[in-house]
Design a protein around this motif. Structure first.
Motif, PDB file in Angstrom:
ATOM      1  N   GLN A  40       4.973  -4.210   3.562  1.00  0.00           N
ATOM      2  CA  GLN A  40       3.698  -3.906   2.917  1.00  0.00           C
ATOM      3  C   GLN A  40       3.081  -2.644   3.517  1.00  0.00           C
ATOM      4  O   GLN A  40       3.357  -2.282   4.660  1.00  0.00           O
ATOM      5  CB  GLN A  40       2.703  -5.055   3.104  1.00  0.00           C
ATOM      6  CG  GLN A  40       3.040  -6.335   2.390  1.00  0.00           C
ATOM      7  CD  GLN A  40       1.960  -7.390   2.620  1.00  0.00           C
ATOM      8  OE1 GLN A  40       0.844  -7.083   3.034  1.00  0.00           O
ATOM      9  NE2 GLN A  40       2.299  -8.641   2.358  1.00  0.00           N
ATOM     10  N   ALA A  41       2.208  -2.024   2.757  1.00  0.00           N
ATOM     11  CA  ALA A  41       1.394  -0.943   3.320  1.00  0.00           C
ATOM     12  C   ALA A  41       0.510  -1.529   4.421  1.00  0.00           C
ATOM     13  O   ALA A  41      -0.063  -2.613   4.254  1.00  0.00           O
ATOM     14  CB  ALA A  41       0.538  -0.305   2.235  1.00  0.00           C
ATOM     15  N   LYS A  42       0.424  -0.828   5.540  1.00  0.00           N
ATOM     16  CA  LYS A  42      -0.371  -1.346   6.658  1.00  0.00           C
ATOM     17  C   LYS A  42      -1.831  -1.539   6.275  1.00  0.00           C
ATOM     18  O   LYS A  42      -2.472  -2.506   6.716  1.00  0.00           O
ATOM     19  CB  LYS A  42      -0.259  -0.412   7.867  1.00  0.00           C
ATOM     20  CG  LYS A  42       1.081  -0.484   8.568  1.00  0.00           C
ATOM     21  CD  LYS A  42       1.100   0.350   9.834  1.00  0.00           C
ATOM     22  CE  LYS A  42       2.442   0.223  10.549  1.00  0.00           C
ATOM     23  NZ  LYS A  42       2.506   1.040  11.787  1.00  0.00           N
TER      24      LYS A  42
ATOM     25  N   ASP B 108      -4.178   4.743   6.923  1.00  0.00           N
ATOM     26  CA  ASP B 108      -2.789   4.704   7.375  1.00  0.00           C
ATOM     27  C   ASP B 108      -1.891   4.818   6.142  1.00  0.00           C
ATOM     28  O   ASP B 108      -2.134   4.157   5.144  1.00  0.00           O
ATOM     29  CB  ASP B 108      -2.480   3.402   8.129  1.00  0.00           C
ATOM     30  CG  ASP B 108      -1.257   3.528   9.027  1.00  0.00           C
ATOM     31  OD1 ASP B 108      -0.198   3.999   8.535  1.00  0.00           O
ATOM     32  OD2 ASP B 108      -1.338   3.174  10.214  1.00  0.00           O
ATOM     33  N   PHE B 109      -0.869   5.659   6.228  1.00  0.00           N
ATOM     34  CA  PHE B 109       0.032   5.835   5.080  1.00  0.00           C
ATOM     35  C   PHE B 109       1.368   5.132   5.296  1.00  0.00           C
ATOM     36  O   PHE B 109       2.266   5.211   4.456  1.00  0.00           O
ATOM     37  CB  PHE B 109       0.281   7.333   4.819  1.00  0.00           C
ATOM     38  CG  PHE B 109       0.876   8.066   5.987  1.00  0.00           C
ATOM     39  CD1 PHE B 109       2.254   8.105   6.172  1.00  0.00           C
ATOM     40  CD2 PHE B 109       0.066   8.717   6.901  1.00  0.00           C
ATOM     41  CE1 PHE B 109       2.809   8.772   7.250  1.00  0.00           C
ATOM     42  CE2 PHE B 109       0.616   9.395   7.987  1.00  0.00           C
ATOM     43  CZ  PHE B 109       1.992   9.415   8.154  1.00  0.00           C
ATOM     44  N   ASP B 110       1.510   4.404   6.407  1.00  0.00           N
ATOM     45  CA  ASP B 110       2.778   3.788   6.772  1.00  0.00           C
ATOM     46  C   ASP B 110       2.860   2.356   6.250  1.00  0.00           C
ATOM     47  O   ASP B 110       1.867   1.766   5.818  1.00  0.00           O
ATOM     48  CB  ASP B 110       2.925   3.802   8.298  1.00  0.00           C
ATOM     49  CG  ASP B 110       4.367   3.692   8.754  1.00  0.00           C
ATOM     50  OD1 ASP B 110       5.268   3.659   7.890  1.00  0.00           O
ATOM     51  OD2 ASP B 110       4.596   3.632   9.976  1.00  0.00           O
ATOM     52  N   THR B 111       4.066   1.791   6.320  1.00  0.00           N
ATOM     53  CA  THR B 111       4.286   0.393   5.968  1.00  0.00           C
ATOM     54  C   THR B 111       4.652  -0.398   7.225  1.00  0.00           C
ATOM     55  O   THR B 111       5.084   0.172   8.232  1.00  0.00           O
ATOM     56  CB  THR B 111       5.414   0.239   4.929  1.00  0.00           C
ATOM     57  OG1 THR B 111       6.607   0.850   5.444  1.00  0.00           O
ATOM     58  CG2 THR B 111       5.033   0.908   3.627  1.00  0.00           C
TER      59      THR B 111
ATOM     60  N   ARG C  24      -4.884   4.999   1.778  1.00  0.00           N
ATOM     61  CA  ARG C  24      -3.472   4.630   1.875  1.00  0.00           C
ATOM     62  C   ARG C  24      -2.530   5.827   1.967  1.00  0.00           C
ATOM     63  O   ARG C  24      -1.339   5.655   2.172  1.00  0.00           O
ATOM     64  CB  ARG C  24      -3.069   3.772   0.678  1.00  0.00           C
ATOM     65  CG  ARG C  24      -3.796   2.433   0.592  1.00  0.00           C
ATOM     66  CD  ARG C  24      -3.300   1.611  -0.581  1.00  0.00           C
ATOM     67  NE  ARG C  24      -3.980   0.326  -0.686  1.00  0.00           N
ATOM     68  CZ  ARG C  24      -5.113   0.128  -1.345  1.00  0.00           C
ATOM     69  NH1 ARG C  24      -5.697   1.160  -1.961  1.00  0.00           N
ATOM     70  NH2 ARG C  24      -5.669  -1.066  -1.396  1.00  0.00           N
ATOM     71  N   THR C  25      -3.044   7.020   1.769  1.00  0.00           N
ATOM     72  CA  THR C  25      -2.198   8.211   1.838  1.00  0.00           C
ATOM     73  C   THR C  25      -2.616   9.070   3.016  1.00  0.00           C
ATOM     74  O   THR C  25      -3.729   8.926   3.547  1.00  0.00           O
ATOM     75  CB  THR C  25      -2.301   9.038   0.544  1.00  0.00           C
ATOM     76  OG1 THR C  25      -3.677   9.399   0.327  1.00  0.00           O
ATOM     77  CG2 THR C  25      -1.805   8.235  -0.652  1.00  0.00           C
TER      78      THR C  25
ATOM     79  N   ASP D 210      -3.004  -2.378   3.337  1.00  0.00           N
ATOM     80  CA  ASP D 210      -3.111  -3.597   2.526  1.00  0.00           C
ATOM     81  C   ASP D 210      -2.999  -4.846   3.393  1.00  0.00           C
ATOM     82  O   ASP D 210      -3.747  -5.814   3.210  1.00  0.00           O
ATOM     83  CB  ASP D 210      -2.035  -3.605   1.444  1.00  0.00           C
ATOM     84  CG  ASP D 210      -2.258  -2.522   0.401  1.00  0.00           C
ATOM     85  OD1 ASP D 210      -3.404  -2.048   0.275  1.00  0.00           O
ATOM     86  OD2 ASP D 210      -1.282  -2.135  -0.277  1.00  0.00           O
ATOM     87  N   SER D 211      -2.058  -4.829   4.325  1.00  0.00           N
ATOM     88  CA  SER D 211      -1.914  -5.956   5.245  1.00  0.00           C
ATOM     89  C   SER D 211      -3.183  -6.140   6.066  1.00  0.00           C
ATOM     90  O   SER D 211      -3.657  -7.269   6.261  1.00  0.00           O
ATOM     91  CB  SER D 211      -0.718  -5.712   6.178  1.00  0.00           C
ATOM     92  OG  SER D 211      -0.672  -6.667   7.210  1.00  0.00           O
TER      93      SER D 211
END
Length: 259
Positions: A82-84, A60-63, A105-106, A86-87
Protein backbone atom coordinates in the motif's frame (compact mmCIF):
# COMPACT_ATOMS: atom_id res chain seq x y z
CA UNK A 1 -14.14 25.04 22.13
CA UNK A 2 -13.34 21.57 23.40
CA UNK A 3 -16.22 19.10 23.55
CA UNK A 4 -16.90 16.98 26.61
CA UNK A 5 -15.48 13.99 24.75
CA UNK A 6 -12.30 15.93 23.95
CA UNK A 7 -11.93 17.09 27.55
CA UNK A 8 -12.08 13.44 28.59
CA UNK A 9 -9.83 12.14 25.80
CA UNK A 10 -7.07 14.66 26.53
CA UNK A 11 -7.63 14.92 30.27
CA UNK A 12 -4.18 13.61 31.26
CA UNK A 13 -2.58 16.20 28.99
CA UNK A 14 -4.86 19.02 30.16
CA UNK A 15 -3.91 18.27 33.77
CA UNK A 16 -0.42 19.59 33.02
CA UNK A 17 -0.26 23.25 34.00
CA UNK A 18 2.00 23.94 31.02
CA UNK A 19 -0.73 22.80 28.63
CA UNK A 20 -4.12 23.17 30.34
CA UNK A 21 -7.25 23.85 28.29
CA UNK A 22 -5.70 26.79 26.44
CA UNK A 23 -2.80 24.68 25.24
CA UNK A 24 -5.12 21.88 24.19
CA UNK A 25 -7.17 24.37 22.18
CA UNK A 26 -3.98 25.53 20.45
CA UNK A 27 -3.19 21.92 19.58
CA UNK A 28 -6.72 21.45 18.22
CA UNK A 29 -6.23 24.50 16.02
CA UNK A 30 -2.69 23.45 15.05
CA UNK A 31 -1.56 22.16 11.68
CA UNK A 32 1.56 20.04 11.17
CA UNK A 33 3.25 18.74 8.02
CA UNK A 34 5.04 15.41 8.47
CA UNK A 35 7.44 14.63 5.63
CA UNK A 36 8.10 10.90 5.54
CA UNK A 37 5.84 8.16 6.90
CA UNK A 38 8.72 5.84 7.79
CA UNK A 39 10.71 5.10 10.93
CA UNK A 40 10.68 8.67 12.24
CA UNK A 41 7.34 9.70 10.80
CA UNK A 42 5.58 6.75 12.42
CA UNK A 43 5.95 7.82 16.08
CA UNK A 44 5.62 11.48 15.09
CA UNK A 45 2.26 10.90 13.40
CA UNK A 46 0.98 8.53 16.09
CA UNK A 47 1.78 10.87 18.97
CA UNK A 48 0.58 14.06 17.27
CA UNK A 49 -2.68 12.36 16.32
CA UNK A 50 -3.16 10.99 19.82
CA UNK A 51 -2.37 14.39 21.35
CA UNK A 52 -5.13 16.05 19.35
CA UNK A 53 -3.24 18.15 16.82
CA UNK A 54 -6.18 19.21 14.69
CA UNK A 55 -4.75 18.84 11.19
CA UNK A 56 -1.97 16.51 10.08
CA UNK A 57 -0.57 16.80 6.56
CA UNK A 58 1.10 13.51 5.59
CA UNK A 59 3.70 13.45 2.81
CA UNK A 60 5.27 10.32 1.33
CA UNK A 61 5.36 8.91 -2.21
CA UNK A 62 6.62 5.44 -1.23
CA UNK A 63 4.81 2.16 -0.60
CA UNK A 64 5.11 -0.14 2.41
CA UNK A 65 7.75 -2.86 2.05
CA UNK A 66 8.24 -5.91 4.26
CA UNK A 67 11.66 -4.58 5.32
CA UNK A 68 9.97 -1.45 6.73
CA UNK A 69 8.03 -3.30 9.41
CA UNK A 70 11.01 -3.76 11.75
CA UNK A 71 10.87 -0.06 12.64
CA UNK A 72 7.98 1.71 10.86
CA UNK A 73 5.34 1.04 13.49
CA UNK A 74 2.64 3.04 11.71
CA UNK A 75 2.26 0.13 9.25
CA UNK A 76 1.59 -3.59 9.63
CA UNK A 77 1.79 -6.76 7.56
CA UNK A 78 -1.52 -6.01 5.86
CA UNK A 79 -0.10 -2.67 4.68
CA UNK A 80 2.65 -4.20 2.51
CA UNK A 81 2.26 -2.88 -1.02
CA UNK A 82 0.00 0.00 0.00
CA UNK A 83 0.95 3.64 -0.28
CA UNK A 84 2.46 4.66 3.06
CA UNK A 85 0.18 7.68 3.25
CA UNK A 86 -2.92 5.49 2.81
CA UNK A 87 -1.71 3.00 5.40
CA UNK A 88 -0.97 5.87 7.79
CA UNK A 89 -4.40 7.43 7.32
CA UNK A 90 -6.17 4.19 8.24
CA UNK A 91 -4.16 3.83 11.44
CA UNK A 92 -4.36 7.49 12.48
CA UNK A 93 -8.10 7.69 11.81
CA UNK A 94 -8.59 4.68 14.08
CA UNK A 95 -6.55 6.30 16.84
CA UNK A 96 -8.28 9.67 16.64
CA UNK A 97 -11.24 10.14 14.28
CA UNK A 98 -11.60 13.74 15.48
CA UNK A 99 -8.62 15.09 13.55
CA UNK A 100 -8.26 16.05 9.90
CA UNK A 101 -5.76 14.21 7.69
CA UNK A 102 -4.46 15.80 4.49
CA UNK A 103 -2.57 13.39 2.17
CA UNK A 104 0.35 14.20 -0.13
CA UNK A 105 0.92 10.97 -2.04
CA UNK A 106 3.36 12.23 -4.67
CA UNK A 107 6.85 13.67 -4.40
CA UNK A 108 6.77 17.38 -3.54
CA UNK A 109 8.53 19.61 -6.05
CA UNK A 110 9.63 23.17 -5.26
CA UNK A 111 6.19 24.71 -5.80
CA UNK A 112 4.12 22.01 -4.09
CA UNK A 113 6.57 21.88 -1.17
CA UNK A 114 6.34 25.64 -0.71
CA UNK A 115 2.54 25.43 -0.74
CA UNK A 116 2.51 22.50 1.70
CA UNK A 117 4.81 24.32 4.13
CA UNK A 118 2.81 27.55 3.87
CA UNK A 119 -0.38 25.69 4.80
CA UNK A 120 0.80 24.56 8.25
CA UNK A 121 2.18 25.89 11.54
CA UNK A 122 5.09 23.49 12.01
CA UNK A 123 7.01 21.09 9.77
CA UNK A 124 8.57 17.81 10.87
CA UNK A 125 11.29 16.46 8.61
CA UNK A 126 11.22 12.69 8.94
CA UNK A 127 12.86 12.02 5.57
CA UNK A 128 15.92 9.87 5.00
CA UNK A 129 18.03 11.82 2.52
CA UNK A 130 20.01 15.05 2.52
CA UNK A 131 18.48 16.47 -0.64
CA UNK A 132 14.98 16.40 0.82
CA UNK A 133 16.18 17.89 4.11
CA UNK A 134 17.85 20.77 2.28
CA UNK A 135 14.73 21.46 0.22
CA UNK A 136 12.45 21.30 3.26
CA UNK A 137 14.76 23.62 5.20
CA UNK A 138 14.81 26.19 2.39
CA UNK A 139 11.01 26.11 2.18
CA UNK A 140 10.65 26.55 5.94
CA UNK A 141 13.09 29.46 6.04
CA UNK A 142 11.31 31.13 3.12
CA UNK A 143 7.90 30.72 4.80
CA UNK A 144 9.27 31.41 8.29
CA UNK A 145 7.85 28.17 9.64
CA UNK A 146 9.56 26.21 12.46
CA UNK A 147 11.21 22.96 11.41
CA UNK A 148 11.74 19.95 13.68
CA UNK A 149 14.50 17.87 12.11
CA UNK A 150 15.45 14.35 13.14
CA UNK A 151 17.72 11.64 11.77
CA UNK A 152 18.82 8.14 12.78
CA UNK A 153 21.11 5.54 11.27
CA UNK A 154 22.93 2.50 12.62
CA UNK A 155 22.96 3.21 16.39
CA UNK A 156 23.18 7.01 16.23
CA UNK A 157 20.47 9.63 16.26
CA UNK A 158 20.24 13.41 16.24
CA UNK A 159 17.60 16.06 16.66
CA UNK A 160 17.27 19.83 16.48
CA UNK A 161 14.70 22.58 15.93
CA UNK A 162 15.20 25.43 13.47
CA UNK A 163 12.88 28.40 13.89
CA UNK A 164 13.30 31.18 11.29
CA UNK A 165 10.88 33.37 13.24
CA UNK A 166 13.75 33.89 15.70
CA UNK A 167 16.68 36.06 14.72
CA UNK A 168 19.10 33.90 16.72
CA UNK A 169 18.02 30.57 15.22
CA UNK A 170 20.28 28.74 12.79
CA UNK A 171 18.79 26.78 9.93
CA UNK A 172 19.59 23.25 8.78
CA UNK A 173 22.03 24.59 6.18
CA UNK A 174 23.88 26.60 8.85
CA UNK A 175 24.65 23.32 10.58
CA UNK A 176 25.28 20.90 7.72
CA UNK A 177 26.24 23.05 4.74
CA UNK A 178 26.15 21.04 1.55
CA UNK A 179 26.35 17.70 3.35
CA UNK A 180 28.34 14.70 2.25
CA UNK A 181 28.38 12.86 -1.05
CA UNK A 182 28.98 9.63 0.89
CA UNK A 183 25.57 9.72 2.57
CA UNK A 184 24.28 6.29 3.59
CA UNK A 185 20.69 5.12 3.87
CA UNK A 186 19.18 2.67 6.37
CA UNK A 187 19.00 0.04 3.61
CA UNK A 188 22.77 0.29 3.23
CA UNK A 189 23.92 0.88 6.81
CA UNK A 190 21.08 -0.54 8.92
CA UNK A 191 19.28 0.96 11.90
CA UNK A 192 17.78 -0.35 15.14
CA UNK A 193 14.03 0.16 15.49
CA UNK A 194 13.73 1.67 18.99
CA UNK A 195 16.26 4.36 18.05
CA UNK A 196 14.04 5.83 15.33
CA UNK A 197 11.15 5.50 17.76
CA UNK A 198 13.09 7.53 20.32
CA UNK A 199 14.09 10.26 17.87
CA UNK A 200 10.59 10.43 16.38
CA UNK A 201 8.99 10.64 19.83
CA UNK A 202 11.29 13.55 20.70
CA UNK A 203 10.36 15.23 17.41
CA UNK A 204 6.69 14.91 18.34
CA UNK A 205 7.41 16.42 21.76
CA UNK A 206 9.18 19.41 20.21
CA UNK A 207 6.25 19.94 17.83
CA UNK A 208 3.75 19.86 20.69
CA UNK A 209 5.81 22.50 22.53
CA UNK A 210 5.85 24.71 19.45
CA UNK A 211 2.12 24.34 18.80
CA UNK A 212 0.86 24.61 22.38
CA UNK A 213 3.44 27.22 23.39
CA UNK A 214 5.15 25.67 26.39
CA UNK A 215 8.63 24.68 27.47
CA UNK A 216 11.98 25.26 25.80
CA UNK A 217 12.62 23.86 22.35
CA UNK A 218 15.90 22.64 20.88
CA UNK A 219 16.51 25.85 18.90
CA UNK A 220 20.26 26.48 18.87
CA UNK A 221 21.01 23.02 20.23
CA UNK A 222 21.78 19.71 18.54
CA UNK A 223 20.93 16.60 20.53
CA UNK A 224 23.13 13.60 19.74
CA UNK A 225 22.07 10.11 20.80
CA UNK A 226 24.40 7.12 21.08
CA UNK A 227 22.13 4.10 21.35
CA UNK A 228 25.05 1.71 21.81
CA UNK A 229 25.94 3.21 25.19
CA UNK A 230 22.63 5.02 25.90
CA UNK A 231 24.35 8.37 26.14
CA UNK A 232 23.06 11.79 25.13
CA UNK A 233 25.21 14.77 24.19
CA UNK A 234 24.18 18.32 23.38
CA UNK A 235 26.04 20.74 21.13
CA UNK A 236 25.36 24.44 20.78
CA UNK A 237 24.60 25.53 17.23
CA UNK A 238 24.82 29.15 16.13
CA UNK A 239 23.45 30.84 13.05
CA UNK A 240 26.02 31.09 10.28
CA UNK A 241 26.19 34.73 9.11
CA UNK A 242 27.46 33.46 5.74
CA UNK A 243 24.68 30.89 5.29
CA UNK A 244 23.37 31.19 1.74
CA UNK A 245 19.85 30.06 2.72
CA UNK A 246 19.45 32.48 5.65
CA UNK A 247 21.11 35.35 3.80
CA UNK A 248 18.78 35.14 0.83
CA UNK A 249 15.68 35.29 3.02
CA UNK A 250 16.95 38.05 5.31
CA UNK A 251 17.99 40.14 2.31
CA UNK A 252 14.52 39.64 0.85
CA UNK A 253 12.96 40.66 4.16
CA UNK A 254 15.08 43.80 4.32
CA UNK A 255 14.14 44.65 0.73
CA UNK A 256 10.44 44.19 1.46
CA UNK A 257 10.63 46.47 4.52
CA UNK A 258 12.37 49.20 2.54
CA UNK A 259 9.61 49.34 -0.07
Amino acid sequence: MLTDAELLRYSRQILLQHIDIDGQLRLKQGRALIIGMGGLGSPVALYLAAAGVGELHLADFDTVDLTNLQRQILHDSHSVGQAKVDSAMVRLSAINPGITLVPHRTALDADSLAAAVAAVDVVLDCSDNFGTREAVNAACVAARKPLVSGAAIRLEGQLSVFDPRREDSPCYHCLYGHGSEAELTCSEAGVVGPLVGLVGSLQALEALKLLAGFGETLVGRLLLIDALTTRFRELKVRRDPQCSVCQAIHHQGSHDQSQ
